[in-house]
Design a protein around this motif. Structure first.
Motif, PDB file in Angstrom:
ATOM      1  N   LYS A  10       0.835  -1.209   0.000  1.00 39.07           N
ATOM      2  CA  LYS A  10       0.000   0.000   0.000  1.00 39.07           C
ATOM      3  C   LYS A  10       0.870   1.260   0.000  1.00 39.07           C
ATOM      4  O   LYS A  10       0.574   2.216  -0.703  1.00 39.07           O
ATOM      5  CB  LYS A  10      -0.954  -0.002   1.189  1.00 39.07           C
ATOM      6  N   ARG A  11       1.944   1.246   0.786  1.00 40.34           N
ATOM      7  CA  ARG A  11       2.846   2.409   0.839  1.00 40.34           C
ATOM      8  C   ARG A  11       3.518   2.636  -0.508  1.00 40.34           C
ATOM      9  O   ARG A  11       3.544   3.766  -1.019  1.00 40.34           O
ATOM     10  CB  ARG A  11       3.903   2.218   1.929  1.00 40.34           C
ATOM     11  N   THR A  12       4.050   1.576  -1.105  1.00 40.83           N
ATOM     12  CA  THR A  12       4.763   1.742  -2.373  1.00 40.83           C
ATOM     13  C   THR A  12       3.807   2.054  -3.522  1.00 40.83           C
ATOM     14  O   THR A  12       4.194   2.752  -4.453  1.00 40.83           O
ATOM     15  CB  THR A  12       5.628   0.511  -2.696  1.00 40.83           C
ATOM     16  N   ASN A  13       2.575   1.563  -3.457  1.00 42.53           N
ATOM     17  CA  ASN A  13       1.588   1.919  -4.479  1.00 42.53           C
ATOM     18  C   ASN A  13       1.276   3.411  -4.456  1.00 42.53           C
ATOM     19  O   ASN A  13       0.944   3.996  -5.493  1.00 42.53           O
ATOM     20  CB  ASN A  13       0.295   1.114  -4.306  1.00 42.53           C
ATOM     21  N   GLN A  14       1.387   3.998  -3.276  1.00 41.75           N
ATOM     22  CA  GLN A  14       1.183   5.448  -3.142  1.00 41.75           C
ATOM     23  C   GLN A  14       2.459   6.235  -3.460  1.00 41.75           C
ATOM     24  O   GLN A  14       2.487   7.447  -3.362  1.00 41.75           O
ATOM     25  CB  GLN A  14       0.724   5.783  -1.716  1.00 41.75           C
ATOM     26  N   LYS A  15       3.531   5.487  -3.804  1.00 39.02           N
ATOM     27  CA  LYS A  15       4.835   6.078  -4.115  1.00 39.02           C
ATOM     28  C   LYS A  15       5.372   6.903  -2.941  1.00 39.02           C
ATOM     29  O   LYS A  15       5.932   7.991  -3.119  1.00 39.02           O
ATOM     30  CB  LYS A  15       4.773   6.900  -5.394  1.00 39.02           C
ATOM     31  N   LEU A  16       5.206   6.354  -1.747  1.00 42.65           N
ATOM     32  CA  LEU A  16       5.691   7.002  -0.540  1.00 42.65           C
ATOM     33  C   LEU A  16       6.872   6.226   0.027  1.00 42.65           C
ATOM     34  O   LEU A  16       6.898   5.000  -0.040  1.00 42.65           O
ATOM     35  CB  LEU A  16       4.585   7.045   0.518  1.00 42.65           C
ATOM     36  N   THR A  17       7.813   6.934   0.592  1.00 43.52           N
ATOM     37  CA  THR A  17       8.916   6.291   1.292  1.00 43.52           C
ATOM     38  C   THR A  17       8.506   6.078   2.744  1.00 43.52           C
ATOM     39  O   THR A  17       7.547   6.695   3.236  1.00 43.52           O
ATOM     40  CB  THR A  17      10.190   7.159   1.261  1.00 43.52           C
ATOM     41  N   GLN A  18       9.269   5.257   3.449  1.00 44.13           N
ATOM     42  CA  GLN A  18       9.020   5.080   4.876  1.00 44.13           C
ATOM     43  C   GLN A  18       9.167   6.418   5.605  1.00 44.13           C
ATOM     44  O   GLN A  18       8.385   6.729   6.499  1.00 44.13           O
ATOM     45  CB  GLN A  18       9.982   4.053   5.473  1.00 44.13           C
ATOM     46  N   GLY A  55      -4.014   5.547   3.280  1.00 44.48           N
ATOM     47  CA  GLY A  55      -5.355   5.371   2.746  1.00 44.48           C
ATOM     48  C   GLY A  55      -5.896   3.956   2.875  1.00 44.48           C
ATOM     49  O   GLY A  55      -6.067   3.264   1.879  1.00 44.48           O
ATOM     50  N   PHE A  56      -6.163   3.528   4.104  1.00 39.11           N
ATOM     51  CA  PHE A  56      -6.795   2.232   4.341  1.00 39.11           C
ATOM     52  C   PHE A  56      -7.479   2.267   5.701  1.00 39.11           C
ATOM     53  O   PHE A  56      -7.349   3.230   6.454  1.00 39.11           O
ATOM     54  CB  PHE A  56      -5.778   1.083   4.259  1.00 39.11           C
ATOM     55  N   ASP A  57      -8.238   1.217   6.018  1.00 37.42           N
ATOM     56  CA  ASP A  57      -8.953   1.127   7.279  1.00 37.42           C
ATOM     57  C   ASP A  57      -7.978   0.753   8.389  1.00 37.42           C
ATOM     58  O   ASP A  57      -7.394  -0.328   8.368  1.00 37.42           O
ATOM     59  CB  ASP A  57     -10.057   0.077   7.159  1.00 37.42           C
TER      60      ASP A  57
END
Length: 76
Positions: A10-18, A55-57
């Motif tokens: 989910k994080r990488t799909n949003q193109k976000l780093t840790q 962006g998840f529950d």
């Protein structure tokens, strides 16, 4: 605990780093990394913050039967 592959995806799909998730969630990057690796569980407050950023529950963190298959089938 096992690595939270669903959280990584989910994080990488949003193109976000840790680092980006950690900053936006008001936590330290090492703490976020430990959560993603399954070494630590977040508090409810932190779970909500991370979920809002990515962006998840947020309740997914606390489900006993939290599996990758279940995450793939959920729409958020």
């Amino acid at each position: 605990m096992t690595k939270r592959e669903w959280l990584y995806r989910k994080r990488t799909n949003q193109k976000l780093t840790q680092e980006e998730v950690a900053i936006r969630s008001n936590i330290k990057r090492p703490y976020y990394s430990q959560i993603e690796l399954g070494l630590r569980s977040p508090s409810v407050k932190v779970a909500k913050q991370i979920a809002e950023v990515i962006g998840f529950d947020w309740k997914i963190f606390f489900e006993k039967d939290c599996s990758d298959l279940k995450q793939k089938n959920n729409t958020f």
